[in-house]
Design an enzyme around this catalytic site. Structure first.
Site, PDB file in Angstrom:
ATOM      1  N   HIS A   1     -55.321 -55.059 -25.886  1.00  0.00           N
ATOM      2  CA  HIS A   1     -55.522 -54.413 -24.585  1.00  0.00           C
ATOM      3  C   HIS A   1     -55.266 -55.323 -23.392  1.00  0.00           C
ATOM      4  O   HIS A   1     -55.323 -54.882 -22.257  1.00  0.00           O
ATOM      5  CB  HIS A   1     -56.934 -53.829 -24.480  1.00  0.00           C
ATOM      6  CG  HIS A   1     -57.987 -54.884 -24.274  1.00  0.00           C
ATOM      7  ND1 HIS A   1     -58.445 -55.664 -25.299  1.00  0.00           N
ATOM      8  CD2 HIS A   1     -58.632 -55.295 -23.168  1.00  0.00           C
ATOM      9  CE1 HIS A   1     -59.348 -56.508 -24.825  1.00  0.00           C
ATOM     10  NE2 HIS A   1     -59.479 -56.312 -23.535  1.00  0.00           N
TER      11      HIS A   1
HETATM   12  C1  UD1 Z   1     -61.565 -54.127 -19.110  1.00  0.00           C
HETATM   13  C2  UD1 Z   1     -61.897 -55.577 -18.715  1.00  0.00           C
HETATM   14  C3  UD1 Z   1     -61.592 -56.506 -19.880  1.00  0.00           C
HETATM   15  C4  UD1 Z   1     -62.274 -56.045 -21.139  1.00  0.00           C
HETATM   16  C5  UD1 Z   1     -61.872 -54.607 -21.417  1.00  0.00           C
HETATM   17  C6  UD1 Z   1     -62.517 -54.053 -22.645  1.00  0.00           C
HETATM   18  C7  UD1 Z   1     -61.544 -56.184 -16.351  1.00  0.00           C
HETATM   19  C8  UD1 Z   1     -60.684 -56.938 -15.438  1.00  0.00           C
HETATM   20  N1  UD1 Z   1     -61.069 -56.027 -17.608  1.00  0.00           N
HETATM   21  O1  UD1 Z   1     -60.174 -54.058 -19.315  1.00  0.00           O
HETATM   22  O2  UD1 Z   1     -62.040 -57.801 -19.560  1.00  0.00           O
HETATM   23  O3  UD1 Z   1     -61.912 -56.880 -22.207  1.00  0.00           O
HETATM   24  O4  UD1 Z   1     -62.265 -53.810 -20.286  1.00  0.00           O
HETATM   25  O5  UD1 Z   1     -62.008 -52.780 -22.917  1.00  0.00           O
HETATM   26  O6  UD1 Z   1     -62.628 -55.781 -15.982  1.00  0.00           O
HETATM   27  N2  UD1 Z   1     -59.072 -46.225 -19.245  1.00  0.00           N
HETATM   28  C9  UD1 Z   1     -59.316 -44.967 -19.734  1.00  0.00           C
HETATM   29  N3  UD1 Z   1     -60.609 -44.665 -20.024  1.00  0.00           N
HETATM   30  C10 UD1 Z   1     -61.642 -45.536 -19.844  1.00  0.00           C
HETATM   31  C11 UD1 Z   1     -61.348 -46.807 -19.331  1.00  0.00           C
HETATM   32  C12 UD1 Z   1     -60.057 -47.142 -19.053  1.00  0.00           C
HETATM   33  O7  UD1 Z   1     -58.451 -44.153 -19.921  1.00  0.00           O
HETATM   34  O8  UD1 Z   1     -62.803 -45.192 -20.125  1.00  0.00           O
HETATM   35  C13 UD1 Z   1     -57.653 -46.588 -18.961  1.00  0.00           C
HETATM   36  C14 UD1 Z   1     -57.276 -46.343 -17.540  1.00  0.00           C
HETATM   37  O9  UD1 Z   1     -56.009 -45.811 -17.563  1.00  0.00           O
HETATM   38  C15 UD1 Z   1     -57.266 -47.692 -16.899  1.00  0.00           C
HETATM   39  C16 UD1 Z   1     -56.965 -48.615 -18.062  1.00  0.00           C
HETATM   40  O10 UD1 Z   1     -57.474 -47.963 -19.216  1.00  0.00           O
HETATM   41  O11 UD1 Z   1     -56.319 -47.795 -15.900  1.00  0.00           O
HETATM   42  C17 UD1 Z   1     -57.578 -49.958 -17.924  1.00  0.00           C
HETATM   43  O12 UD1 Z   1     -58.992 -49.891 -17.705  1.00  0.00           O
HETATM   44  P1  UD1 Z   1     -59.779 -51.091 -16.935  1.00  0.00           P
HETATM   45  O13 UD1 Z   1     -61.233 -50.847 -16.998  1.00  0.00           O
HETATM   46  O14 UD1 Z   1     -59.175 -51.324 -15.622  1.00  0.00           O
HETATM   47  O15 UD1 Z   1     -59.411 -52.368 -17.774  1.00  0.00           O
HETATM   48  P2  UD1 Z   1     -59.415 -52.655 -19.317  1.00  0.00           P
HETATM   49  O16 UD1 Z   1     -58.019 -52.902 -19.728  1.00  0.00           O
HETATM   50  O17 UD1 Z   1     -60.217 -51.649 -20.092  1.00  0.00           O
END
Ligand code: UD1
Length: 374
Positions: free
Chosen positions: A213
């Site tokens: 991820h």
């Molecule tokens: C975040 C953390 C990372 C952690 C990871 C665990 C930061 C900078 N990053 O990264 O350190 O290891 O979580 O998973 O805080 N999305 C969904 N549903 C959700 C959440 C996210 O669809 O419930 C999708 C969205 O399109 C979003 C993308 O995933 O844009 C990324 O989500 P985000 O929370 O920004 O970062 P992670 O990659 O999950």
């Protein structure tokens, strides 16, 4: 009566907080513990399932921030969390790990005055980790959070060294072990009840588990292709193993955006699943032949379980896992990965040891320190 607010938002925060919450409940006649969920992760499979399985109460306050750019997400959390602090007037705010929610909450706490006219103290659980790679969003989060924290709870020796080098006062730093391992140790008892191996038609030791991820791996088409290519070649050395791949929403989005579905279709025995709950995932890690990942937490869980872990990153902020644990930092170097797999298959991969204080009692130590200090 003292009031502590824990702020969580993303999947890895939940298992780090659960044992601390449980420990604080022992003192509930003297300490109120409230949980604020920022909503950084909002999918049921990324959030609700963890609250349920970790036996956590529903968050007291849900900010519903959702996915946004880093700046927008942090700003929104800060705006909402400031209102909470002004209303709740906590004696301490606890933050976990290195996600955006962690840093946003620590900035607000350290700039908002509490009832006694001083800024609200911050306790950082999983302090001191450094990858020394500032292109990683989490590295910036770690540095800012540590600089602002009043109580820095450290999981491994490198954390103590890093904080010393950065000039953080010794009196604020406590080597307590790892609350994620507290959860792991506690919930391992429950994996017997998981039917995930049957559901996926796989058996112990007959599959490889993989997760991806990190933005540097999945938001970059060349890198993502490189990794999928590595998966394609696993069967050359581990014939007939299944490759179990619970896909993070970010990764799924990028596989589709880069039109790489045809690539995944060509990988032998690949089993793609939605993100899994905690107990099912622990069952899968515990029974895997080996793990390929870019997650930080999984490097620690495999070290504790003594399962070989090949990390698809150039560095780790958790060096104890590769110094004494079962973690090998391979980057995206296919040759390095395949060489490790050969060692695993021929029984020559090292066993590894469990790091100091990863004993299931980190939360007890943290709460005992806080009871004395606040
Ligand atoms: C975040 C953390 C990372 C952690 C990871 C665990 C930061 C900078 N990053 O990264 O350190 O290891 O979580 O998973 O805080 N999305 C969904 N549903 C959700 C959440 C996210 O669809 O419930 C999708 C969205 O399109 C979003 C993308 O995933 O844009 C990324 O989500 P985000 O929370 O920004 O970062 P992670 O990659 O999950």
């Amino acid at each position: 009566m003292k009031k502590i607010i824990s702020v969580v938002g993303a999947r890895p925060n939940f298992m780090k907080m659960a044992p601390v919450h449980k420990e604080l409940q022992k003192y509930k006649s003297r300490i109120i513990h409230k949980i604020v969920h920022t909503g950084q992760h909002y999918d049921k499979k990324m959030s609700d399932v963890f609250f349920k399985e970790l036996e956590l109460p529903k968050p007291d306050i849900y900010l519903g921030v959702g996915s946004k750019s880093h700046a927008e997400q942090k700003a929104q959390i800060m705006i909402e969390f400031e209102k909470i602090i002004l209303k709740e007037k906590p004696d301490l705010v606890m933050v976990y790990g290195d996600v955006n929610s962690t840093t946003a909450a620590s900035i607000v706490s350290s700039k908002t005055l509490s009832a006694n006219g001083r800024p609200v103290p911050v306790a950082h659980i999983e302090s001191g980790l450094r990858s020394f790679d500032r292109t990683m969003p989490e590295e910036i989060n770690r540095i800012i959070t540590d600089v602002l924290s009043d109580y820095l709870f450290v999981t491994e020796p490198s954390g103590m060294r890093n904080l010393k080098r950065e000039g953080i006062d010794d009196s604020k730093v406590f080597f307590v072990g790892n609350t994620m391992i507290d959860s792991l140790k506690f919930y391992l008892k429950k994996i017997k009840g998981s039917e995930i191996l049957d559901e996926l038609c796989i058996s112990k030791n007959e599959y490889v588990l993989t997760t991806l991820h990190r933005p540097s791996n999945v938001d970059d088409k060349t890198n993502l292709k490189k990794i999928l290519n590595i998966f394609k070649n696993i069967n050359r050395i581990s014939p007939d193993v299944a490759i179990v791949f619970p896909v993070h929403p970010r990764t799924l989005k990028m596989i589709d955006k880069f039109r790489l579905r045809n690539f995944t279709d060509e990988i032998n025995n690949l089993i793609i699943t939605e993100p899994l709950g905690y107990i099912d995932f622990l069952k899968l890690v515990s029974n895997a032949r080996y793990v390929l990942t870019d997650s930080g937490g999984i490097q620690e869980e495999t070290t504790y379980l003594q399962i070989p872990c090949l990390t698809l990153r150039e560095n780790t902020e958790r060096p104890v896992t590769s110094e004494i644990g079962t973690n090998e930092i391979c980057g995206l170097n296919e040759k390095a990965v395949l060489t490790c797999i050969k060692k695993i298959e021929s029984g020559k991969f090292r066993k590894g040891r469990i790091p100091k204080l990863w004993d299931g009692s980190a939360s007890e130590r943290i709460v005992s320190i806080l009871r004395e200090k606040i």
